[in-house]
Structure formats: structure tokens, C-alpha cells
Design an enzyme around this catalytic site. Structure first.
Site, PDB file in Angstrom:
ATOM      1  N   GLU A 422       0.711  -1.236  -0.027  1.00  0.00           N
ATOM      2  CA  GLU A 422       0.026   0.069  -0.206  1.00  0.00           C
ATOM      3  C   GLU A 422       0.814   1.270   0.015  1.00  0.00           C
ATOM      4  OE1 GLU A 422      -2.285   0.076   3.712  1.00  0.00           O
ATOM      5  OE2 GLU A 422      -2.675   2.288   3.518  1.00  0.00           O
ATOM      6  N   ASP A 495      -0.948  -1.228   5.797  1.00  0.00           N
ATOM      7  CA  ASP A 495      -0.675  -0.843   7.226  1.00  0.00           C
ATOM      8  C   ASP A 495      -1.904  -1.681   8.115  1.00  0.00           C
ATOM      9  OD1 ASP A 495       1.042   1.136   6.703  1.00  0.00           O
ATOM     10  OD2 ASP A 495      -0.499   2.727   6.645  1.00  0.00           O
ATOM     11  N   ASP A 497      -3.968  -0.892  10.119  1.00  0.00           N
ATOM     12  CA  ASP A 497      -5.156  -0.107  10.474  1.00  0.00           C
ATOM     13  C   ASP A 497      -6.272  -0.078   9.726  1.00  0.00           C
ATOM     14  OD1 ASP A 497      -4.661   1.297   8.381  1.00  0.00           O
ATOM     15  OD2 ASP A 497      -3.772   3.065   9.270  1.00  0.00           O
ATOM     16  N   ASP A 499      -7.742   1.777   7.400  1.00  0.00           N
ATOM     17  CA  ASP A 499      -7.513   1.844   6.007  1.00  0.00           C
ATOM     18  C   ASP A 499      -6.830   0.934   5.317  1.00  0.00           C
ATOM     19  OD1 ASP A 499      -8.859   4.080   5.332  1.00  0.00           O
ATOM     20  OD2 ASP A 499      -7.133   5.375   5.406  1.00  0.00           O
TER      21      ASP A 499
END
Ligand code: 0RA
Length: 630
Positions: A422, A495, A497, A499
Site C-alpha cells: 500500500e 498498514d 489500521d 484503512d
């Protein structure tokens, strides 16, 4: 010489008695000893109660997670028999719990849940539990008996008077066997809901005493409601169609509903087991559905000389077929493919009759569905032309590998891997951190296209997706060919998280919809980058989440120096290598069809057109998704 050999043999061969083999090789019986295996124990126990319900003797099943992570499964069936078995001179219930595969011997059940993963028997649960209690209500009495690691602790005894009948088992999984012994409500909920959909009318109560949470799962509409549930986030074209037929030993139920979307899903079950890998029942259903819509289209002059294919019929289709048969043969890598050859023809002819009748009796609905399928056929033709054009320009073949791809040297796919990363900055870190001999890096810019909302024509002009297709090498849709795979492991790295999760869900959905065989073949992985780096006495430990961090701090003391990574971008290349990319030390999640199907469902809800189901989902999962920013 001969002498030594004999001696060696005699010494080394152990006679495994009773349930001992289960404790020696638990994975052979329950798949694995991780989270999946742990939850499998509950399914195993529940399956027995479901069998009792299918036999018509039980209506209510209650599953409770207790504070200590022990589980109770209770039903109001006839109760496991307690009379003394004439040959073994023991109560039947004790035999059921202490002899492998003894359950079925007492009675031939019609559609017993037995097959690949399930059906190893309740004795297996007993063997893998530190404590196990059975409680049987029969003949006005309550009987009880306790076990430890599959061995009886006491004799079956009467402990009270009973109203009604039923069976309750309570067990505490053995922490010497399982890597984790903590139950997850959401996993149990998922499977129990599926069972409730598949066995209409049965009431399953799930209760979590650890946090006062409970749900009642009961669907009078069965798989018809299941289909409606799966289509919740979507604009539907017709009311769900349901049919049910029987022939000899086989019973089939089917339900389907079209939506305005461009992808389709067919879920199939045999005796309540999800046949992820398909099989003869799916083939029969597909063939019949394709035939029925073709003849309907010809009859009403809607086809314009086109022939509708299975792919056309599948666009926007949500379908479930559930068959119950007495002697299922499961095949395939994960034993979730139905092999019985006789089933194909029977399901075909039963589906053909049921659907033929439906389309004749409901011409307005039939026409709406036909319009949808014909438009899919036209789009397929357009996509074929677009793809041909792209191919002629050489955009999807290996001579035009994307510039952003940092390729590896290794050509042998049993050794090579590609990280799909990403963002450009994390991509850069991964490029410096990798071992370029066998690790390729493909940075993707931001979110990829939501394949759920577009047709293949549009998907093929999206740059991120084109890049992805070219790098992986296998092509897409009808041209998909796994022989051209360029890397054995395709690893999604985002990541840790919300997102990041979202992006991996988008990617997984893409693979699920357009490169399914890569998932079936076990090529897709999700990397598990750490959230924390903990240093204590110069030793570095990487930690994946807050819970693990708390556990670690308890163990090593609160005085360690802790670094929190907000994202991959905050790690330097050495840190990324040692925590996430180095095959010697990394942990990765291998994606199974089951994971992908769940991602797909969650995704349809989160990314679909309708707001209400999304709101409902977020409310229901408020705790897990409290940072969600959709
Ligand atoms: C064998 C025979 C009978 C019932 C059962 C097994 C039975 C097993 C389980 C396991 C969990 N719940 C269960 N409920 C029933 C029938 C015996 C009779 O004729 O009454």
C-alpha cells in the site's frame, strides 16, 4: 539380524487405546490446533444436536460461552440413551463419549452431518478437553458423568429429577493441546447463523457470559432468508425465489435472487457443510439454470441469436443450494467438494422442473431476470473486444511489466514471492528491505477500484488493476491461466489500521471475484506487520496488536521502551524486513476460501449501494470497528 529387527519393532510400536490417537494427532481429527480447531469443537458438539433436530426431535439449541472459556451446548432432543449396552456393559452415553465414531452405531440417521471436516464425533471433543461433563434428561431423571482428557472421572449417576428431555455437554478445551483457548463470539455467531439459515425453524441461542451478550438465531424462511440477507446491501431485481424437491435419498433446496451488481455468488452446502470447492450439486444447478433461461429467452424472443453462458447467468446472481444426502463423498484439497456423480443429474432435473415451472407461472419476474442476463451477455461481448484490444496493444502480457514493479531474480515460482504494498513510500521501504533474489515488490497507489461496482470493461481500464494483473501474469476472467503465474506467493502488505484493512479487503475481493483459483490453490497471503516494537535489555520484540502488547508487558515488565508504528511508512527497511518480510521470522495469514467469502460478504455490506445495512453492520460490530471511517 532378524532378531534385532523384531525387537526394534516390538519396542517402538505403541498400541493406542481408546481416544489416545486423538490426543496424539489432534490435527488429523479437527484440522488444526489453532483458533479454527478450537472453534471446531463447538461445531462438532452442535452438529449432534442439529442431527437430533433434523430427525425431528429437537427444536431448541443453546450455546453458552462461560467466563473461563468453557462451552455448553444444550438441546431439547431425546437425550443420549443411558441404558447399558448389552455387549460392552456400559451406559450408551459413556460409549458415545469414549469410543471413537461410536455415535452412529445406535441408530441409522437419515441425513447425518458427516463428512470431510465434521462428523468425527463428540468423543473427539471429550478427548481434547481438560474437563467434560455430560448431562442427560430422560425418563424423568437427570443423569450426569464427568471426564478428564477423554477418560471417565466417575460413573454415570442420577443427580436429580427432570422435566422433559435433552442433552447438555459442557467442556473446557485443553490448553496443552490448543495454541489459544479463547473463544471468539463472532466466529461462533457466523457458523451458528449459517446453521440456523440452513435448517429452517431451528432456534439457536448463543450467549456469552464473559460480556453479557446474546443472540437468537432462527429463520422460518431458511435459505430464502439467507439469500435475502446476502443481498442486503444491494438493489435487488426480484423477490427471492425458493424451491424444494425430493427424490429417493436426496433432498434439494434452492434459493436465488438477482441484484443489479456485476458479480455473482453461489454458495452450496451438503448436509449443512459449506462445499467451498463446489462439486456435482453445483454443476447440476448451474446447468439447469442456464438451460432454463436459454429456453425461456428463445421462447419469448429475447436473445437476438445469442447463447447465454454460465457466466452471463451468474452476473448479479446470489444463489444458495443446499442438498441433504445420506452418503456424501467429499473430495478436493480441503474436502469441501462433493464427488457423488449421481447427484449432478438429480439436482439438474429437480432444478429444471422447479425453475421451469416458476418462470412459466411468473412471466413478469422471468422477463426482468432475462433482461439482466441478456445485458450481461452483451457486456461480456464488449469486454471480450476490449480485452482483445488491450491484448493487441500488449498491455496485459509480460513484455509490458509495469515500471513500478521491482522484480526479483528468481524465476522458479516455488521460491518467488511478490509483495503488493500500500502506497509508494511503504513500497520504497519494502524495496530496500527485501531480499531481491526472490522477493518482488509492487507498490499500489491508494485504494484499488471497487470491483463490486464495475463491470469487467471498466475494471480493465483501471491502472492499478492492470498493473496487478500484468505483474501476477495469470490473466483474468476467461483468459485466466494459472500456468502463467509469476510468483508462488502473493502477499498483501498494508498498514495495520482500518484503512489498511480496507485496502486488503478490496484486494481480496478482487482475487475472490476474478482469480479465485489463486485462493483455491493457496497462493494468496496477508502479511502481518507489527503495531509495536518493544525493546527490553537490548532484545527487540515486534507485537501485532494491543492485546498482545498487554500480555507481553505482563510477562516482561512494564519498564520496556515501546515504539508504536502508525503505519508501514514509519518503519525503516531493516525493521520491515525482520518483522514482516523475512521468511525465517515473519508470520503471515494464508487466505482460504472461507476467509475470502467472509471478506466478500462484509465487503458487499460495507461498500454496497445501500446505507441502511451498512449502518446496521457498523452498529452491530461497533466494538470491532470503532475506528472505521467509511
Ligand atoms: C442416539 C440415539 C438417540 C439419540 C441420540 C443418539 C442423541 C444424541 C445427541 C447428542 C447431542 N444431542 C443428542 N440428542 C440425541 C435416540 C434414542 C431414543 O430412541 O430415544
Amino acid at each position: 539380524m532378524e532378531q534385532t529387527k523384531t525387537e526394534y519393532k516390538a519396542e517402538s510400536i505403541q498400541v493406542l487405546e481408546g481416544l489416545e490417537p486423538i490426543r496424539v494427532r489432534p490435527s488429523m481429527f479437527i484440522g488444526d490446533t489453532g483458533e479454527r480447531g478450537l472453534h471446531h469443537l463447538v461445531h462438532e458438539a452442535v452438529d449432534n444436536s442439529i442431527d437430533e433436530a433434523l430427525a425431528g426431535f429437537c427444536k431448541n439449541i443453546k450455546v453458552t460461552i462461560h467466563n473461563d472459556n468453557s462451552i455448553s451446548v444444550e438441546d431439547d432432543g431425546r437425550g443420549i440413551p443411558v441404558d447399558i449396552h448389552p455387549k460392552f456393559k456400559k451406559p450408551a452415553v459413556e460409549l458415545v463419549l469414549t469410543v471413537l465414531h461410536s455415535g452412529g452405531k445406535f441408530e441409522k440417521k437419515t441425513y447425518q452431518v458427516s463428512g470431510g471436516l465434521h462428523g468425527v464425533g463428540i468423543s473427539c471433543v471429550n478427548a481434547l478437553s481438560k474437563k467434560f461433563n455430560v448431562n442427560v434428561k430422560r425418563d424423568g431423571k437427570v443423569y450426569s458423568q464427568d471426564f478428564i482428557m477423554g477418560k471417565k472421572l466417575n460413573e454415570l449417576s442420577i443427580i436429580g429429577e427432570a422435566n422433559g428431555t435433552g442433552t447438555k455437554v459442557t467442556f473446557l478445551p485443553d490448553d496443552q493441546i490448543f495454541e489459544t483457548v479463547e473463544y471468539r463470539y463472532d466466529l461462533l455467531y457466523q457458523r451458528l447463523r449459517e446453521l440456523a439459515f440452513l435448517n429452517k425453524g431451528i432456534r439457536i441461542e448463543l450467549k456469552d457470559e464473559r460480556e453479557n451478550k446474546e443472540d437468537v438465531l432462527q429463520y422460518e424462511g431458511g435459505i430464502k432468508e439467507f439469500v435475502e440477507h446476502l443481498n442486503k446491501g444491494k438493489k435487488v431485481i426480484n423477490d427471492a425465489i425458493y424451491f424444494e424437491k425430493k427424490k429417493n435419498d436426496l433432498m434439494i433446496e434452492g434459493a436465488f435472487q438477482y441484484n443489479e451488481g456485476y458479480t455473482g455468488s453461489l454458495l452450496s452446502f451438503v448436509n449443512s457443510i459449506n462445499t467451498f470447492e463446489g462439486g456435482t450439486h453445483e454443476q447440476g444447478f448451474r446447468t439447469a439454470l442456464t438451460r432454463v433461461v436459454n429456453s425461456y429467452g428463445i421462447k419469448y424472443n429475447m436473445l437476438d441469436h445469442m447463447k447465454l453462458t454460465g457466466d452471463d447467468v451468474k452476473e448479479g446472481l446470489t444463489a444458495i443450494i443446499s442438498v441433504k444426502i445420506s452418503n456424501p463423498q467429499f473430495e478436493g484439497q480441503t474436502k469441501t467438494k462433493l464427488g457423488n456423480s449421481e447427484v449432478k443429474g438429480i439436482v439438474d432435473s429437480l432444478t429444471n422442473d422447479a425453475l421451469g415451472t416458476f418462470f412459466e407461472e411468473n412471466p413478469a419476474v422471468g422477463k426482468k431476470i432475462l433482461f439482466k442476463i441478456v445485458s450481461a451477455a452483451r457486456a461480456r461481448e464488449a469486454a471480450r473486444k476490449a480485452r482483445e484490444l488491450t491484448r493487441r496493444k500488449g498491455l496485459l502480457d509480460k513484455y509490458s511489466l509495469p515500471g513500478k514493479l521491482a522484480d526479483c531474480q528468481e524465476k522458479d515460482i516455488t521460491k518467488s514471492e511478490i509483495f503488493i504494498v500500500e502506497g509508494d513510500s511503504a513500497g520504497g521501504t519494502a524495496i530496500s528491505g527485501r531480499d531481491r533474489k526472490f522477493q518482488a515488490i509492487l507498490p499500489l497507489k491508494g485504494k484499488i477500484l471497487n470491483v463490486e461496482k464495475s463491470r469487467l470493461t471498466k475494471i480493465l481500464i483501471n491502472n492499478e488493476i492492470k498493473t496487478l494483473i500484468t505483474a501476477i501474469g495469470v490473466g483474468i476472467a476467461e483468459e485466466f491461466d494459472i500456468k502463467n503465474l509469476r510468483y508462488g506467493k502473493i502477499i498483501i502488505l498494508t498498514d495495520a489500521d482500518v484503512d489498511g484493512n480496507h485496502i486488503s479487503t478490496l484486494l481480496l475481493t478482487f482475487f475472490y471475484r476474478y482469480m479465485l483459483d489463486l485462493i483455491k490453490n493457496g497462493n494468496i497471503y496477508v502479511a502481518q506487520p507489527p503495531l509495536y516494537r518493544v525493546i527490553k535489555n537490548k532484545k527487540v520484540i515486534y507485537v501485532r496488536d494491543d492485546k498482545k502488547l498487554q500480555e507481553l508487558l505482563k510477562e516482561i515488565g512494564e519498564d520496556a521502551v515501546i515504539q508504536r508504528f502508525k503505519g508501514l511508512g514509519e518503519m525503516n527497511s531493516d525493521q520491515l524486513w525482520e518483522s514482516t518480510m523475512n521468511p525465517e521470522t515473519r508470520i503471515m495469514k494464508k487466505i482460504t476460501l472461507e476467509d475470502a467469502a467472509i471478506a466478500d460478504e462484509t465487503f458487499s455490506i460495507l461498500m454496497g449501494d445501500q446505507v441502511e445495512p451498512r449502518r446496521e453492520f457498523i452498529q452491530n460490530h461497533a466494538k470491532e470497528v470503532k475506528n472505521l471511517d467509511v
